[in-house]
Scaffold this motif. Structure first.
Motif, PDB file in Angstrom:
ATOM      1  N   GLY A  28       0.843  -1.192   0.000  1.00 24.81           N
ATOM      2  CA  GLY A  28       0.000   0.000   0.000  1.00 24.81           C
ATOM      3  C   GLY A  28       0.874   1.236   0.000  1.00 24.81           C
ATOM      4  O   GLY A  28       2.063   1.184   0.350  1.00 24.81           O
ATOM      5  N   LEU A  29       0.289   2.354  -0.402  1.00 27.97           N
ATOM      6  CA  LEU A  29       1.014   3.620  -0.502  1.00 27.97           C
ATOM      7  C   LEU A  29       0.203   4.714   0.185  1.00 27.97           C
ATOM      8  O   LEU A  29      -1.028   4.663   0.219  1.00 27.97           O
ATOM      9  N   LEU A  30       0.924   5.721   0.707  1.00 28.32           N
ATOM     10  CA  LEU A  30       0.289   6.875   1.326  1.00 28.32           C
ATOM     11  C   LEU A  30       0.821   8.152   0.697  1.00 28.32           C
ATOM     12  O   LEU A  30       1.986   8.209   0.285  1.00 28.32           O
ATOM     13  N   ALA A  31      -0.022   9.172   0.647  1.00 25.90           N
ATOM     14  CA  ALA A  31       0.376  10.499   0.166  1.00 25.90           C
ATOM     15  C   ALA A  31      -0.129  11.531   1.158  1.00 25.90           C
ATOM     16  O   ALA A  31      -1.226  11.377   1.714  1.00 25.90           O
ATOM     17  N   VAL A  32       0.647  12.584   1.382  1.00 21.36           N
ATOM     18  CA  VAL A  32       0.251  13.585   2.379  1.00 21.36           C
ATOM     19  C   VAL A  32      -0.858  14.500   1.889  1.00 21.36           C
ATOM     20  O   VAL A  32      -1.412  15.281   2.658  1.00 21.36           O
ATOM     21  N   SER A  33      -1.210  14.428   0.597  1.00 14.21           N
ATOM     22  CA  SER A  33      -2.297  15.240   0.059  1.00 14.21           C
ATOM     23  C   SER A  33      -2.848  14.577  -1.193  1.00 14.21           C
ATOM     24  O   SER A  33      -2.183  13.744  -1.818  1.00 14.21           O
ATOM     25  N   ALA A  34      -4.068  14.970  -1.555  1.00 16.95           N
ATOM     26  CA  ALA A  34      -4.661  14.456  -2.792  1.00 16.95           C
ATOM     27  C   ALA A  34      -3.877  14.947  -3.996  1.00 16.95           C
ATOM     28  O   ALA A  34      -3.744  14.234  -4.997  1.00 16.95           O
ATOM     29  N   ALA A  35      -3.334  16.167  -3.904  1.00 18.06           N
ATOM     30  CA  ALA A  35      -2.534  16.692  -5.009  1.00 18.06           C
ATOM     31  C   ALA A  35      -1.286  15.856  -5.226  1.00 18.06           C
ATOM     32  O   ALA A  35      -0.888  15.592  -6.366  1.00 18.06           O
ATOM     33  N   LEU A  36      -0.664  15.414  -4.130  1.00 11.98           N
ATOM     34  CA  LEU A  36       0.530  14.585  -4.274  1.00 11.98           C
ATOM     35  C   LEU A  36       0.151  13.207  -4.824  1.00 11.98           C
ATOM     36  O   LEU A  36       0.903  12.619  -5.599  1.00 11.98           O
ATOM     37  N   LYS A  37      -0.991  12.704  -4.439  1.00  9.80           N
ATOM     38  CA  LYS A  37      -1.465  11.437  -5.003  1.00  9.80           C
ATOM     39  C   LYS A  37      -1.557  11.541  -6.523  1.00  9.80           C
ATOM     40  O   LYS A  37      -1.159  10.620  -7.247  1.00  9.80           O
TER      41      LYS A  37
END
Length: 400
Positions: free
Chosen positions: A167-176
């Motif tokens: 799984g992966l995480l991003a600190v914001s939707a923009a970074l996703k």
């Protein structure tokens, strides 16, 4: 019990107490949960001997290989890095960490690897996972995607790690969205917002706080490393159009001499204070005293200092980068501006024209908390740890 191995080259140490402090805070919040145990592996990069003997690296050489910091076990394996050979860093970190991790598993049989930065941590986690048969997650924070993702050799390794991760995480939707644009699997990426200590970062008497700092008139604060990316040059240039304002620069970096020269050349040196790196515990008072926090970055993921300033009731003047729109949802909380000194000055004048509503600004980030951050991370990692048991993975021969 969920046993987590946190892998992060972004982690504070005695020489750099504020380096990656947001990773430390997240890790401590996770470790504080009742059914979670955590160990930290914070790799230390050094060039090969004899270059490693240079005084520039003396602080890193002196770090202990293992220490317990307020009940958190931190291990610091050394791994070799050479300029222009950065694409080898992920594998180098994995090879350096594997002997330690094989030994550590005898007393701490960790279920999942939590890599807290994509490069080199995430790629190293992929190699460690192959060797030990332990699933892994990678969190993207901003520059790992925007800077390292622009280097083709590194990008290919990052995308491979993303595809192999549980799984992966991003600190914001923009970074996703930026991660997906690089070729990372969108369906694996969850948005994981930062936390905030709402007890420490809270509105204070702004007039009294300014007086304690010896400031009269308006006060702007810019907190971040003194590097071109953060745009402090533009804030200093904007100050020339704000004759009543004082600017506090919190942070240090290679741009400091040039910024000091610019302040002198533009005639604002008497109104600019270079505070250097300050302990994180001092930040609430500095942000709370400010009429605005200004940070015209060229790129960000979702800067912790944005959320910290808003929690203090201090409005932002920031560029429309990363998760800025995910944080600035209330017009009272600040302005999004172009990366331009005149635009910054205009936004500052608008905010300084009347008193800000500190409680309303604080309310805009009330959903951010370390408890929520930790609980979300726990569930994410627990779901990944189950994959190992479902697949029955066996260790691969990497690094044997």
């Amino acid at each position: 019990m969920l046993r987590v191995l946190t892998l992060s080259t972004l982690f504070p140490d005695r020489n750099r107490p504020t380096f990656g402090v947001f990773v430390e805070r997240q890790t401590r919040a996770l470790a504080a949960l009742a059914d979670v145990e955590v160990r930290v592996v914070a790799g230390v990069s050094l060039p090969p001997w004899p270059l490693s003997l240079h005084r520039h690296y003396s602080g890193r050489r002196a770090l202990p290989s293992h220490e317990t910091l307020d009940e958190l076990d931190v291990y610091r394996p050394r791994f070799c890095v050479l300029p222009r050979l950065e694409p080898l860093s992920g594998r180098a970190l994995a090879r350096a960490a594997l002997p330690l991790l094989r030994a550590l598993r005898r007393e701490f049989p960790f279920d999942v690897i939590d890599a807290e930065f994509f490069w080199p941590d995430g790629v190293a986690a992929m190699h460690i996972s192959e060797a030990l048969g332990i699933p892994f997650s990678i969190k993207a924070r901003g520059s790992d995607i925007h800077y390292w993702g622009a280097r083709p050799t590194v990008r290919r390794q990052m995308v491979e790690a993303a595809r192999r991760a549980g799984g992966l995480l991003a600190v914001s939707a923009a970074l996703k969205a930026s991660m997906t644009a690089l070729g990372m699997p969108e369906d694996k990426i969850a948005v994981h917002y930062t936390g905030i200590d709402l007890d420490r970062f809270a509105p204070i008497d702004r007039s009294a706080a300014k007086a304690a700092l010896g400031v009269k008139g308006s006060l702007l604060v810019s907190a971040g490393a003194l590097i071109p990316l953060k745009g402090q040059r533009l804030v200093i240039e904007a100050l020339a159009a704000l004759p009543d304002a004082t600017l506090l620069l919190v942070g240090d970096g290679p741009d400091r001499p040039a910024l000091e020269a610019l302040a002198a050349a533009t005639g604002v040196a008497s109104r600019v204070r270079f505070l250097g790196n300050r302990p994180h515990a001092e930040l609430p008072a500095l942000l709370g005293a400010a009429d605005a926090m200004v940070l015209p970055s060229a790129r960000e993921g979702l800067a912790n200092v944005w959320v910290e300033a808003l929690a203090c009731g201090t409005p932002l003047i920031i560029t429309d980068v990363g998760g800025a729109r995910e944080v600035l949802r209330d017009a009272a909380a600040g302005r999004l501006v172009p990366r331009d000194a005149l635009a910054i000055a205009a936004a500052a004048r608008a905010l300084l024209a009347g008193p800000s509503d500190q409680e309303r600004i604080r309310e805009s980030v009330s959903a951010f908390s370390w408890k929520r951050n930790a609980e979300t991370l726990q569930e994410h990692l627990r779901s990944i740890s189950r994959q190992r048991h479902q697949r029955g993975d066996d260790p691969a021969p990497f690094g044997a």
